[in-house]
Scaffold this motif. Structure first.
Motif, PDB file in Angstrom:
ATOM      1  N   TRP A  88      -2.134  -2.785   9.017  1.00  7.47           N
ATOM      2  CA  TRP A  88      -1.931  -1.415   9.477  1.00  7.47           C
ATOM      3  C   TRP A  88      -1.857  -0.507   8.260  1.00  7.47           C
ATOM      4  O   TRP A  88      -1.639  -0.967   7.144  1.00  7.47           O
ATOM      5  N   VAL A  89      -2.078   0.792   8.483  1.00  2.04           N
ATOM      6  CA  VAL A  89      -2.176   1.740   7.378  1.00  2.04           C
ATOM      7  C   VAL A  89      -1.161   2.868   7.527  1.00  2.04           C
ATOM      8  O   VAL A  89      -0.663   3.136   8.625  1.00  2.04           O
ATOM      9  N   THR A  90      -0.889   3.536   6.409  1.00  2.00           N
ATOM     10  CA  THR A  90      -0.011   4.702   6.420  1.00  2.00           C
ATOM     11  C   THR A  90      -0.734   5.864   7.096  1.00  2.00           C
ATOM     12  O   THR A  90      -1.968   5.908   7.146  1.00  2.00           O
ATOM     13  N   LYS A  91       0.044   6.791   7.619  1.00  2.00           N
ATOM     14  CA  LYS A  91      -0.534   7.966   8.260  1.00  2.00           C
ATOM     15  C   LYS A  91      -1.360   8.738   7.225  1.00  2.00           C
ATOM     16  O   LYS A  91      -0.918   8.941   6.091  1.00  2.00           O
ATOM     17  N   TYR A  92      -2.547   9.132   7.630  1.00  2.00           N
ATOM     18  CA  TYR A  92      -3.511   9.845   6.773  1.00  2.00           C
ATOM     19  C   TYR A  92      -3.917   9.023   5.548  1.00  2.00           C
ATOM     20  O   TYR A  92      -4.473   9.569   4.611  1.00  2.00           O
ATOM     21  N   ARG A  93      -3.607   7.744   5.567  1.00  2.00           N
ATOM     22  CA  ARG A  93      -3.863   6.840   4.434  1.00  2.00           C
ATOM     23  C   ARG A  93      -3.253   7.383   3.140  1.00  2.00           C
ATOM     24  O   ARG A  93      -3.769   7.173   2.043  1.00  2.00           O
ATOM     25  N   TYR A  94      -2.125   8.067   3.292  1.00  2.00           N
ATOM     26  CA  TYR A  94      -1.405   8.545   2.110  1.00  2.00           C
ATOM     27  C   TYR A  94      -1.013   7.341   1.257  1.00  2.00           C
ATOM     28  O   TYR A  94      -0.586   6.311   1.770  1.00  2.00           O
ATOM     29  N   THR A  95      -1.134   7.493  -0.042  1.00  2.00           N
ATOM     30  CA  THR A  95      -0.792   6.414  -0.973  1.00  2.00           C
ATOM     31  C   THR A  95       0.671   6.551  -1.390  1.00  2.00           C
ATOM     32  O   THR A  95       0.983   6.892  -2.529  1.00  2.00           O
ATOM     33  N   VAL A  96       1.556   6.284  -0.445  1.00  2.00           N
ATOM     34  CA  VAL A  96       2.997   6.463  -0.680  1.00  2.00           C
ATOM     35  C   VAL A  96       3.737   5.156  -0.950  1.00  2.00           C
ATOM     36  O   VAL A  96       4.891   5.185  -1.348  1.00  2.00           O
ATOM     37  N   LEU A  97       3.086   4.039  -0.713  1.00  2.96           N
ATOM     38  CA  LEU A  97       3.763   2.756  -0.888  1.00  2.96           C
ATOM     39  C   LEU A  97       3.679   2.322  -2.350  1.00  2.96           C
ATOM     40  O   LEU A  97       2.889   1.468  -2.730  1.00  2.96           O
ATOM     41  N   LYS A  98       4.527   2.950  -3.153  1.00  2.00           N
ATOM     42  CA  LYS A  98       4.579   2.670  -4.584  1.00  2.00           C
ATOM     43  C   LYS A  98       6.041   2.596  -5.012  1.00  2.00           C
ATOM     44  O   LYS A  98       6.906   3.193  -4.376  1.00  2.00           O
ATOM     45  N   GLY A  99       6.293   1.891  -6.081  1.00  2.00           N
ATOM     46  CA  GLY A  99       7.635   1.842  -6.666  1.00  2.00           C
ATOM     47  C   GLY A  99       8.701   1.343  -5.708  1.00  2.00           C
ATOM     48  O   GLY A  99       8.525   0.324  -5.026  1.00  2.00           O
ATOM     49  N   GLU A 100       9.808   2.081  -5.626  1.00  6.49           N
ATOM     50  CA  GLU A 100      10.944   1.662  -4.797  1.00  6.49           C
ATOM     51  C   GLU A 100      10.617   1.646  -3.306  1.00  6.49           C
ATOM     52  O   GLU A 100      11.088   0.777  -2.578  1.00  6.49           O
ATOM     53  N   ILE A 101       9.823   2.590  -2.839  1.00  8.40           N
ATOM     54  CA  ILE A 101       9.485   2.629  -1.417  1.00  8.40           C
ATOM     55  C   ILE A 101       8.641   1.404  -1.033  1.00  8.40           C
ATOM     56  O   ILE A 101       8.783   0.844   0.049  1.00  8.40           O
ATOM     57  N   GLN A 102       7.801   0.948  -1.945  1.00  5.69           N
ATOM     58  CA  GLN A 102       6.989  -0.253  -1.720  1.00  5.69           C
ATOM     59  C   GLN A 102       7.880  -1.490  -1.624  1.00  5.69           C
ATOM     60  O   GLN A 102       7.726  -2.315  -0.718  1.00  5.69           O
TER      61      GLN A 102
END
Length: 152
Positions: free
Chosen positions: A28-42
């Motif tokens: 599954w993908v993030t909404k709008y394919r935003y590249t937000v899964l980085k660092g601490e959130i990842q």
């Protein structure tokens, strides 16, 4: 007779009246394919998915939290539906990630972290050829030559 490989037999999930090995690839993908899964959130997203899988008796065979999507290869019990597992993983991670990282809510519309859908494909160690060979072993002369549902 065609026997199942020992590695398949050893890895199966055993219940009181069942023997299973159910595996699936899910993406599954993030909404709008935003590249937000980085660092601490990842890292937090990974931890939340592991929590859900542990609670649901699901084994992560392999997986990743990429910057805009989550691909997983899972083994799950026969009492669980793939759609329910995805709902729990996406729902819990979305809710908690938005609570813990409120800056995401400014970028998302409608308070959704993930897109609504997902992809799922069954996987396994038994190839179609092995299954057909196993079933062909049970063919008797009384079965029609082209019939794929045999009487034994």
């Amino acid at each position: 007779m065609v026997a199942l490989p020992e590695t398949i037999m050893a890895e199966q999930r055993r219940g009181g009246h069942t023997v299973t090995w159910l595996t699936v690839q899910i993406v599954w993908v993030t909404k709008y394919r935003y590249t937000v899964l980085k660092g601490e959130i990842q890292k937090r997203c990974r931890a939340l998915i592991i929590q859900v899988c542990d609670a649901e008796d699901v084994t992560i065979l392999k997986g990743a939290v990429s910057k805009d999507h989550v691909p997983l290869h899972l083994e799950y019990p026969p009492s669980k539906a793939v759609s329910d597992l995805v709902k729990r993983m996406k729902g819990r991670s979305s809710r908690l990630l938005q609570q813990e990282y409120p800056e995401w809510q400014k970028r998302s519309w409608g308070k959704h972290f993930w897109v609504m859908g997902y992809g799922a494909w069954s996987t396994g160690k038994l190839t179609e050829q092995l299954v057909e060979e196993y079933l062909e072993h049970h063919r008797q002369p009384s079965n029609q030559e082209r019939d794929n549902f045999l009487l034994e």
